[in-house]
Design a protein around this motif. Structure first.
Motif, PDB file in Angstrom:
ATOM      1  N   HIS A  14       0.857  -1.186   0.000  1.00  0.00           N
ATOM      2  CA  HIS A  14       0.000   0.000   0.000  1.00  0.00           C
ATOM      3  C   HIS A  14       0.887   1.227   0.000  1.00  0.00           C
ATOM      4  CE1 HIS A  14      -3.680  -2.252   1.170  1.00  0.00           C
ATOM      5  NE2 HIS A  14      -2.779  -3.083   1.654  1.00  0.00           N
ATOM      6  N   VAL A  15       0.676   2.121  -0.966  1.00  0.00           N
ATOM      7  CA  VAL A  15       1.460   3.359  -1.032  1.00  0.00           C
ATOM      8  C   VAL A  15       0.525   4.513  -0.705  1.00  0.00           C
ATOM      9  CG1 VAL A  15       2.889   4.866  -2.455  1.00  0.00           C
ATOM     10  CG2 VAL A  15       2.976   2.381  -2.791  1.00  0.00           C
ATOM     11  N   GLY A  16       0.864   5.242   0.344  1.00  0.00           N
ATOM     12  CA  GLY A  16       0.066   6.395   0.752  1.00  0.00           C
ATOM     13  C   GLY A  16       0.161   7.517  -0.268  1.00  0.00           C
ATOM     14  N   GLY A  17      -0.689   8.510  -0.099  1.00  0.00           N
ATOM     15  CA  GLY A  17      -0.768   9.628  -1.037  1.00  0.00           C
ATOM     16  C   GLY A  17       0.564  10.289  -1.294  1.00  0.00           C
ATOM     17  N   VAL A  37      -4.779   2.382  -8.653  1.00  0.00           N
ATOM     18  CA  VAL A  37      -4.249   3.730  -8.461  1.00  0.00           C
ATOM     19  C   VAL A  37      -5.417   4.678  -8.226  1.00  0.00           C
ATOM     20  CG1 VAL A  37      -2.946   5.615  -9.537  1.00  0.00           C
ATOM     21  CG2 VAL A  37      -2.302   3.243 -10.005  1.00  0.00           C
ATOM     22  N   THR A  38      -5.293   5.519  -7.207  1.00  0.00           N
ATOM     23  CA  THR A  38      -6.293   6.557  -6.949  1.00  0.00           C
ATOM     24  C   THR A  38      -5.645   7.904  -7.205  1.00  0.00           C
ATOM     25  OG1 THR A  38      -7.400   5.208  -5.285  1.00  0.00           O
ATOM     26  CG2 THR A  38      -7.843   7.565  -5.230  1.00  0.00           C
ATOM     27  N   VAL A  39      -6.253   8.686  -8.092  1.00  0.00           N
ATOM     28  CA  VAL A  39      -5.743  10.001  -8.470  1.00  0.00           C
ATOM     29  C   VAL A  39      -6.705  11.054  -7.921  1.00  0.00           C
ATOM     30  CG1 VAL A  39      -5.079  11.515 -10.376  1.00  0.00           C
ATOM     31  CG2 VAL A  39      -4.784   9.024 -10.590  1.00  0.00           C
ATOM     32  N   VAL A  40      -6.180  11.949  -7.094  1.00  0.00           N
ATOM     33  CA  VAL A  40      -6.980  13.021  -6.514  1.00  0.00           C
ATOM     34  C   VAL A  40      -6.467  14.340  -7.088  1.00  0.00           C
ATOM     35  CG1 VAL A  40      -7.747  14.117  -4.377  1.00  0.00           C
ATOM     36  CG2 VAL A  40      -7.226  11.658  -4.403  1.00  0.00           C
ATOM     37  N   LEU A  41      -7.375  15.090  -7.694  1.00  0.00           N
ATOM     38  CA  LEU A  41      -7.019  16.356  -8.335  1.00  0.00           C
ATOM     39  C   LEU A  41      -7.772  17.501  -7.675  1.00  0.00           C
ATOM     40  CD1 LEU A  41      -7.377  15.076 -11.999  1.00  0.00           C
ATOM     41  CD2 LEU A  41      -5.230  15.672 -10.872  1.00  0.00           C
ATOM     42  N   VAL A  42      -7.150  18.656  -7.618  1.00  0.00           N
ATOM     43  CA  VAL A  42      -7.809  19.853  -7.119  1.00  0.00           C
ATOM     44  C   VAL A  42      -8.782  20.348  -8.190  1.00  0.00           C
ATOM     45  CG1 VAL A  42      -7.438  22.266  -6.425  1.00  0.00           C
ATOM     46  CG2 VAL A  42      -5.927  20.457  -5.570  1.00  0.00           C
ATOM     47  N   GLU A  43      -9.976  20.729  -7.745  1.00  0.00           N
ATOM     48  CA  GLU A  43     -11.001  21.237  -8.669  1.00  0.00           C
ATOM     49  C   GLU A  43     -10.424  22.312  -9.579  1.00  0.00           C
ATOM     50  OE1 GLU A  43     -13.936  22.704  -5.950  1.00  0.00           O
ATOM     51  OE2 GLU A  43     -14.918  20.751  -5.789  1.00  0.00           O
ATOM     52  N   MET A  46      -8.959   5.093 -10.255  1.00  0.00           N
ATOM     53  CA  MET A  46     -10.077   5.904  -9.793  1.00  0.00           C
ATOM     54  C   MET A  46      -9.589   7.333  -9.664  1.00  0.00           C
ATOM     55  SD  MET A  46     -12.399   5.712  -6.376  1.00  0.00           S
ATOM     56  CE  MET A  46     -11.625   6.990  -5.418  1.00  0.00           C
ATOM     57  N   GLY A  47     -10.392   8.272 -10.108  1.00  0.00           N
ATOM     58  CA  GLY A  47     -10.030   9.673  -9.996  1.00  0.00           C
ATOM     59  C   GLY A  47     -11.132  10.464  -9.326  1.00  0.00           C
ATOM     60  N   MET A  48     -10.739  11.539  -8.674  1.00  0.00           N
ATOM     61  CA  MET A  48     -11.727  12.405  -8.041  1.00  0.00           C
ATOM     62  C   MET A  48     -11.184  13.819  -7.955  1.00  0.00           C
ATOM     63  SD  MET A  48     -11.443  11.294  -4.042  1.00  0.00           S
ATOM     64  CE  MET A  48     -11.027   9.589  -4.301  1.00  0.00           C
ATOM     65  N   VAL A  73      -1.546  11.012  -5.496  1.00  0.00           N
ATOM     66  CA  VAL A  73      -1.790   9.655  -5.976  1.00  0.00           C
ATOM     67  C   VAL A  73      -1.465   8.671  -4.867  1.00  0.00           C
ATOM     68  CG1 VAL A  73      -1.032   7.878  -7.619  1.00  0.00           C
ATOM     69  CG2 VAL A  73      -1.353  10.227  -8.400  1.00  0.00           C
ATOM     70  N   SER A  74      -2.391   7.757  -4.629  1.00  0.00           N
ATOM     71  CA  SER A  74      -2.106   6.615  -3.747  1.00  0.00           C
ATOM     72  C   SER A  74      -2.278   5.362  -4.596  1.00  0.00           C
ATOM     73  CB  SER A  74      -3.019   6.597  -2.524  1.00  0.00           C
ATOM     74  OG  SER A  74      -4.358   6.457  -2.911  1.00  0.00           O
TER      75      SER A  74
END
Length: 134
Positions: A32-35, A79-85, A110-112, A126-127
């Motif tokens: 598991h790789v944290g953000g 992979v989870t990708v989190v982007l700033v609005e 997954m992206g959000m 990214v985590s």
């Protein structure tokens, strides 16, 4: 089963960018790789307000984190990708996909979008989950 299976089942959209299902066999080592943000080894933000440049650094950091656990990009399961609005999702995903381009089957993705991230000025985080069958 002695390998990780990344599946793109019939009836679901086919994409070269992501798979839908991952099956990890018993006995695999799960990592598991944290953000990961676009920071260098001193904690300084890299890439300014360029989400593509930040994403490239994030993927470098992800690669470094995986290597510390004896894994590589080829071992990614999810992979989870989190982007700033408001950032350009195509620039971010384009930069990330460059790191994943050589994979025979892409991982789950997954992206959000969020209002902000914990690192001031960070535009992407990214985590990931990886698995290694030894």
């Amino acid at each position: 089963m002695d390998q990780i299976e990344l599946l793109q089942p019939e009836g679901l959209v086919k994409s070269p960018a992501f798979s839908h299902v991952a099956v990890v066999p018993p006995g695999a080592t799960t990592i598991h790789v944290g953000g990961q943000n676009a920071v260098d080894a001193t904690g300084q933000l890299v890439g300014g307000d360029d989400v593509g440049a930040q994403t490239r650094r994030v993927m470098e950091n992800l690669t470094t984190a995986l290597a510390a656990a004896g894994a590589g990009i080829e071992h990614l399961v999810s992979v989870t990708v989190v982007l700033v609005e408001g950032v350009d999702i195509n620039a971010a995903y384009g930069a990330a996909s460059a790191s994943l381009a050589g994979l025979p089957v892409p991982p789950l993705v997954m992206g959000m979008f969020v209002r902000g991230l914990g690192v001031p000025g960070a535009l992407v985080e990214v985590s990931a989950l990886a698995a290694v069958v030894r």
